[in-house]
Scaffold this motif. Structure first.
Motif, PDB file in Angstrom:
ATOM      1  N   ALA A  49      20.764  48.957  63.760  1.00  0.00           N
ATOM      2  CA  ALA A  49      20.875  47.578  63.280  1.00  0.00           C
ATOM      3  C   ALA A  49      22.208  46.972  63.642  1.00  0.00           C
ATOM      4  N   ASP A  50      23.239  47.816  63.802  1.00  0.00           N
ATOM      5  CA  ASP A  50      24.569  47.323  64.096  1.00  0.00           C
ATOM      6  C   ASP A  50      24.794  47.056  65.580  1.00  0.00           C
ATOM      7  N   MET A  51      23.830  47.361  66.425  1.00  0.00           N
ATOM      8  CA  MET A  51      24.008  47.109  67.846  1.00  0.00           C
ATOM      9  C   MET A  51      24.125  45.612  68.086  1.00  0.00           C
ATOM     10  N   TRP A  52      24.963  45.256  69.046  1.00  0.00           N
ATOM     11  CA  TRP A  52      25.281  43.848  69.293  1.00  0.00           C
ATOM     12  C   TRP A  52      24.141  43.162  70.020  1.00  0.00           C
ATOM     13  N   ASN A  53      23.675  42.058  69.477  1.00  0.00           N
ATOM     14  CA  ASN A  53      22.643  41.262  70.117  1.00  0.00           C
ATOM     15  C   ASN A  53      22.774  39.833  69.612  1.00  0.00           C
ATOM     16  N   ALA A  54      21.862  38.969  70.038  1.00  0.00           N
ATOM     17  CA  ALA A  54      21.956  37.556  69.680  1.00  0.00           C
ATOM     18  C   ALA A  54      21.842  37.351  68.172  1.00  0.00           C
ATOM     19  N   GLU A  55      21.005  38.150  67.513  1.00  0.00           N
ATOM     20  CA  GLU A  55      20.857  38.006  66.065  1.00  0.00           C
ATOM     21  C   GLU A  55      22.149  38.387  65.347  1.00  0.00           C
ATOM     22  N   THR A  56      22.777  39.486  65.808  1.00  0.00           N
ATOM     23  CA  THR A  56      24.050  39.893  65.226  1.00  0.00           C
ATOM     24  C   THR A  56      25.093  38.800  65.403  1.00  0.00           C
ATOM     25  N   ALA A  57      25.168  38.249  66.612  1.00  0.00           N
ATOM     26  CA  ALA A  57      26.147  37.194  66.902  1.00  0.00           C
ATOM     27  C   ALA A  57      25.886  35.953  66.053  1.00  0.00           C
ATOM     28  N   ARG A  58      24.619  35.626  65.850  1.00  0.00           N
ATOM     29  CA  ARG A  58      24.279  34.439  65.062  1.00  0.00           C
ATOM     30  C   ARG A  58      24.676  34.633  63.598  1.00  0.00           C
ATOM     31  N   HIS A  59      24.440  35.825  63.061  1.00  0.00           N
ATOM     32  CA  HIS A  59      24.843  36.109  61.683  1.00  0.00           C
ATOM     33  C   HIS A  59      26.351  35.991  61.525  1.00  0.00           C
ATOM     34  N   LEU A  60      27.077  36.566  62.482  1.00  0.00           N
ATOM     35  CA  LEU A  60      28.528  36.508  62.411  1.00  0.00           C
ATOM     36  C   LEU A  60      29.016  35.076  62.563  1.00  0.00           C
ATOM     37  N   HIS A  61      28.397  34.319  63.448  1.00  0.00           N
ATOM     38  CA  HIS A  61      28.745  32.911  63.642  1.00  0.00           C
ATOM     39  C   HIS A  61      28.551  32.125  62.353  1.00  0.00           C
ATOM     40  N   ASP A  62      27.419  32.352  61.682  1.00  0.00           N
ATOM     41  CA  ASP A  62      27.137  31.639  60.433  1.00  0.00           C
ATOM     42  C   ASP A  62      28.105  32.069  59.329  1.00  0.00           C
ATOM     43  N   TRP A  63      28.472  33.363  59.337  1.00  0.00           N
ATOM     44  CA  TRP A  63      29.371  33.843  58.305  1.00  0.00           C
ATOM     45  C   TRP A  63      30.751  33.203  58.431  1.00  0.00           C
ATOM     46  N   TYR A  64      31.209  32.967  59.646  1.00  0.00           N
ATOM     47  CA  TYR A  64      32.522  32.355  59.842  1.00  0.00           C
ATOM     48  C   TYR A  64      32.574  30.921  59.307  1.00  0.00           C
ATOM     49  N   ALA A  65      31.427  30.332  59.019  1.00  0.00           N
ATOM     50  CA  ALA A  65      31.395  28.984  58.434  1.00  0.00           C
ATOM     51  C   ALA A  65      31.496  29.021  56.916  1.00  0.00           C
ATOM     52  N   THR A  66      31.416  30.222  56.303  1.00  0.00           N
ATOM     53  CA  THR A  66      31.544  30.342  54.851  1.00  0.00           C
ATOM     54  C   THR A  66      33.014  30.320  54.461  1.00  0.00           C
ATOM     55  N   PRO A  67      33.329  30.117  53.180  1.00  0.00           N
ATOM     56  CA  PRO A  67      34.744  30.155  52.756  1.00  0.00           C
ATOM     57  C   PRO A  67      35.419  31.473  53.101  1.00  0.00           C
ATOM     58  N   GLU A  68      34.691  32.599  52.917  1.00  0.00           N
ATOM     59  CA  GLU A  68      35.275  33.897  53.252  1.00  0.00           C
ATOM     60  C   GLU A  68      35.526  34.006  54.752  1.00  0.00           C
ATOM     61  N   GLY A  69      34.562  33.521  55.542  1.00  0.00           N
ATOM     62  CA  GLY A  69      34.721  33.578  56.987  1.00  0.00           C
ATOM     63  C   GLY A  69      35.846  32.687  57.478  1.00  0.00           C
ATOM     64  N   THR A  70      35.993  31.515  56.859  1.00  0.00           N
ATOM     65  CA  THR A  70      37.083  30.614  57.224  1.00  0.00           C
ATOM     66  C   THR A  70      38.432  31.263  56.950  1.00  0.00           C
ATOM     67  N   TYR A  71      38.529  31.956  55.820  1.00  0.00           N
ATOM     68  CA  TYR A  71      39.762  32.667  55.497  1.00  0.00           C
ATOM     69  C   TYR A  71      40.023  33.780  56.506  1.00  0.00           C
ATOM     70  N   ALA A  72      38.966  34.542  56.836  1.00  0.00           N
ATOM     71  CA  ALA A  72      39.122  35.661  57.761  1.00  0.00           C
ATOM     72  C   ALA A  72      39.566  35.191  59.134  1.00  0.00           C
ATOM     73  N   ILE A  73      38.962  34.129  59.643  1.00  0.00           N
ATOM     74  CA  ILE A  73      39.310  33.662  60.987  1.00  0.00           C
ATOM     75  C   ILE A  73      40.741  33.131  61.023  1.00  0.00           C
ATOM     76  N   ALA A  74      41.207  32.566  59.912  1.00  0.00           N
ATOM     77  CA  ALA A  74      42.594  32.094  59.851  1.00  0.00           C
ATOM     78  C   ALA A  74      43.567  33.273  59.924  1.00  0.00           C
ATOM     79  N   GLN A  75      43.229  34.382  59.248  1.00  0.00           N
ATOM     80  CA  GLN A  75      44.084  35.566  59.302  1.00  0.00           C
ATOM     81  C   GLN A  75      44.049  36.194  60.692  1.00  0.00           C
ATOM     82  N   GLU A  76      42.868  36.234  61.298  1.00  0.00           N
ATOM     83  CA  GLU A  76      42.754  36.788  62.648  1.00  0.00           C
ATOM     84  C   GLU A  76      43.521  35.934  63.644  1.00  0.00           C
TER      85      GLU A  76
END
Length: 208
Positions: A49-76
């Motif tokens: 399930a952890d293998m990288w594919n379009a679904e994985t990328a889409r989930h991660l993309h959507d997560w970066y739009a959440t408050p937690e994801g916004t905080y994480a991307i700022a730290q990165e």
């Protein structure tokens, strides 16, 4: 971050030792795929399930739009700025291997690099192209066998890539081969906000 010049890593970082360490290491929560045949069935399903594919990328993309994801991307963003603070940027090229939906590729473009994104799937590249338009070049290919010449790029980025590939040593070798000045490596670990929220089985982040 691994820094090198003309395919050699200076100072206290030894290429062979670094390659062996990265090849043998297993990021917790992302067991090396080469060892998957020895894993229990439940963990094996988690690895697949952890293998990288379009679904994985889409989930991660959507997560970066959440408050937690916004905080994480700022730290990165702050961390990356520190890691590459000595690198010249304007007029210098950078290859982002495993660019996915282009989140980090866009960040690197904002830093001033002339960026190229490479990924294994056309759907992933379409997502990145939609995000960046003509601000980046895109290439379909495999990270183990990059379709580029030696030292073709000034810099190469491997961000959340090595934990998804079967042969991280070969991928790192290829990154060093095509880079002239330096390589930056980043991992996603089991203690990241993204991984913790996935383990808590939030419906909005759960893989299906």
């Amino acid at each position: 971050a691994l820094r090198e010049s003309r395919s050699r890593l200076p100072g206290r970082v030894r290429p062979r030792a670094a390659l062996r360490h990265l090849a043998r290491s297993r990021v917790r929560g992302f067991p090396a795929l080469r060892q998957k045949d020895t894993l229990p069935a439940g963990i094996q399903k988690r690895v697949e399930a952890d293998m990288w594919n379009a679904e994985t990328a889409r989930h991660l993309h959507d997560w970066y739009a959440t408050p937690e994801g916004t905080y994480a991307i700022a730290q990165e963003n702050r961390l990356f700025q520190q890691l590459i603070s000595q690198w010249p940027r304007r007029g210098h090229t950078l290859l982002d291997i495993g660019c996915g939906a282009g989140i980090f590729l866009e960040m690197l473009w904002h830093y001033g690099f002339d960026v190229t994104g490479l990924d294994t799937g056309a759907e992933l590249l379409d997502m990145a192209r939609e995000r960046l338009g003509n601000r980046a070049e895109f290439q379909l290919g495999q990270p183990e066998h990059l379709p580029f010449d030696d030292n073709q790029f000034d810099y190469v980025a491997l961000l959340t890539v090595l934990e998804y590939v079967e042969n991280p040593e070969q991928v790192l070798r290829e990154a060093i081969r095509v880079s002239y000045r330096g390589v930056i490596v980043g991992f996603m670990n089991a203690c990241s906000l993204y991984q913790i929220q996935r383990m808590l089985h939030r419906p909005s982040l759960e893989f299906r």
